[in-house]
Structure formats: C-alpha cells, structure tokens
Design an enzyme around this catalytic site. Structure first.
Site, short mmCIF file in Angstrom:
data_model
loop_
_atom_site.label_atom_id
_atom_site.label_comp_id
_atom_site.label_asym_id
_atom_site.label_seq_id
_atom_site.Cartn_x
_atom_site.Cartn_y
_atom_site.Cartn_z
N SER A 142 73.41 -179.51 -39.33
CA SER A 142 72.50 -179.58 -40.48
C SER A 142 72.43 -178.19 -41.09
O SER A 142 72.70 -177.20 -40.40
CB SER A 142 71.10 -179.96 -39.99
OG SER A 142 70.14 -179.78 -41.00
N TYR A 155 64.04 -178.85 -34.10
CA TYR A 155 65.16 -179.60 -34.71
C TYR A 155 66.28 -178.61 -35.05
O TYR A 155 67.45 -178.85 -34.74
CB TYR A 155 64.67 -180.31 -35.99
CG TYR A 155 65.79 -180.91 -36.82
CD1 TYR A 155 66.37 -182.12 -36.45
CD2 TYR A 155 66.26 -180.27 -37.97
CE1 TYR A 155 67.40 -182.67 -37.22
CE2 TYR A 155 67.28 -180.83 -38.74
CZ TYR A 155 67.84 -182.03 -38.35
OH TYR A 155 68.86 -182.56 -39.11
#
Ligand code: NAD
Length: 269
Positions: A142, A155
């Site tokens: 990401s 995350y």
C-alpha cells in the site's frame, strides 16, 4: 509473465480489487483460483465471471490460518493441474485510532492477515512455483507501506513488512524462474473500510478534501496485471501513490507532516 493460459491464485477475490483482478485475468485468458474468507463474496465473484466461470475455482480460506493456507496449493493443483502465479491481495485496515488507543486484538488481526497471510502464501506456493518454467508472485502492499498515515500506523507497519519481505524475495528469486512484483495501491474506490469492520469518523469531510479521486478497482486491476505482464519490480497504482512515493523519497519528514495534515479530520480527540 504473460497471464494468458496461466493458472493464477488471487487472494481476497471476494470483493474490491481482488474481484476485479479475477475478472480481468479471466478475460485475458487465464485460469484463476480465487481465495477469500467470505463465501458470499466468492459466490458473487463467480456470478460476475459469467461465461468464464468454468475457468474459475473458489476456495474459502482465512489467510491468517496457516494450516488452511498450507492446504490451498493441493486444492488448486487438484482442480487446475498446476499453479503459475499468486497475487497476494487480501487485506484489512485497522480502526482509525492512534497506537495508544489500538488494542492488541486489532493489532494482531491486522498483522496476521496482512503480513503473516502473505508470508504463509509465499511459503506454501513457492515449492510449486519453482517447478514451473516461468512463474510470478505479486504482493499487494500500500502507499501506507512507505508513507506514515496517523490512525493507520499498524496497518502501515504490516504493509511495510510486506514491502521489505517482497523486496528480499525478489533478490532471493534472482536466477530462478520466479519473478516478483510489489504493488502499492493509492486510494482505490472499494468498501475496504466496512469490510474490515472499521468506521471512519469525519469520513465525509475527509473525502471532500481529497486531492486525488479514488481509482476504480477495475482500473487498479488492469494496472496490476499490466505490471505483472511487464515483470515490473514495483507498481504504483494511481497518481497519489506515485506522487507520494516521490515526495517521501525527497523528504520523509515533510511527507509525514503533509499526510498528517490531510488525515487530521479522521482522528478524533
Ligand atoms: P476489499 O475489502 O474490497 O477486499 C478485500 C478482500 O479480502 C475481501 O473480499 C475480504 O473478504 C478479503 N479478506 C479479508 N480478510 C481476509 C482473510 N483473513 N482471509 C482471506 N480473505 C480475506 O479491499 P480492497 O480495497 O480491494 O483491498 C485489497 C488490497 O489492497 C488489500 O491488501 C489492501 O490493504 C490493499 N490496498 C487497498 C487500498 C484502497 O484504497 N482500497 C489502498 C492501498 C492498499
């Protein structure tokens, strides 16, 4: 690796980017094994595959369950005869809270799915992939895996772990038949927030301020498959991801401060 006539496993195939990857791969002439924790999601993907349904198998697997992931290669080979590629796309975000307020259950859940899930997949499938004349592993990190996003710090850590592991894997696979691609999506228009069981305080305000429009997941899938076909080392999905990578490399501190201001409305208190 060209995807036509190849057998490719896609995790997180019951929704969002994974679903679109599957539909695109099928349209390009690949056979696909879709894995997801959501049986209903997989059913919907199967329905959307229409006439290509016979080239698709579905497998209900929790990526955080090592034994279940280790059983997957045998299921895929039994159904399709071999496996040429895996796209490790399944992932979840964390609740939008600071580390001090994030409980260990949420921390472990995110690490288990996002990092260990990818590791289990890589270790389970590598022996099979190394037997193929050509093979491919694509891991979805990401832009949050290189850029610190407050409220998504764990995350981000899980996606940074995917980044470094994948870069190491690339180096380890040099000289073998296995190519490795690292994928950094920017903002993609999926339901990842709700699917992760997360609510977003101040979401409307935040989206009104967004500088980049989220990319449709079908477009993200096209970009990822094109990256795999070109044996790219890394793929930045969306202008936001490419721009923030540039900015972060220029000045990690200024990039961290910039994104912190952008995300301020997502963190309450
Ligand atoms: P999504 O929620 O639409 O789809 C994710 C899929 O993964 C779902 O079908 C879900 O059921 C499945 N999944 C979740 N936990 C699982 C588990 N334990 N085992 C098996 N399957 C599981 O999300 P998305 O937006 O399509 O995200 C796909 C990937 O892209 C994720 O790794 C995510 O972190 C990454 N990503 C997304 C964005 C974005 O803006 N949407 C941005 C950067 C990175």
């Amino acid at each position: 690796m060209k995807v036509r006539n190849k057998i490719i496993v896609v995790t997180g195939g019951g929704n969002g980017i994974g679903r679109e990857l599957i539909l695109h791969l099928l349209a390009q002439g690949a056979r696909v094994a879709a894995a997801d924790i959501s049986e209903n999601g997989l059913k919907e993907t199967e329905e959307l595959a229409g006439a290509n349904k016979d080239k698709l198998s579905t497998h209900v697997v929790n990526m955080a369950d090592r034994a279940a992931v280790e059983a997957l290669p045998e299921q895929v080979v039994a159904r399709h005869g071999a496996v040429d590629g895996i796209i490790n796309n399944a992932g979840i975000i964390q609740p939008f809270v600071r580390i001090k307020d994030l409980d260990y259950a949420a921390i472990e859940r995110v690490m288990n799915v996002n990092f260990y899930g990818v590791l289990y997949m890589v270790k389970a499938f590598l022996p099979h992939l190394l037997k193929r004349p050509e093979a491919h592993i694509a891991n979805v990190s990401s832009m949050g895996g290189f850029l610190p996003v407050p409220g998504q710090s764990v995350y981000g850590a899980s996606k940074a772990a995917v980044k470094l592991m994948t870069e190491g894997l690339y180096a380890e696979m040099m000289g073998t038949s296995v190519r490795v691609t690292l994928v950094y999506p920017g903002a993609i228009g999926t339901n990842i927030t709700a699917n992760s069981g997360v609510s977003v305080p101040g979401q409307d305000r935040a989206s009104g301020e967004q500088k980049f429009k989220p990319l449709p997941p079908a477009k993200a899938a096209e970009i990822i498959v094109a990256g795999i076909e070109a044996d790219k080392y890394e793929v930045f999905v969306g202008r936001d991801s490419a721009f923030l990578n540039f900015f972060y490399r220029l000045s990690p501190k200024r990039a961290a401060e910039f994104i912190s201001k952008q995300m301020a409305s997502l963190l309450s208190g």
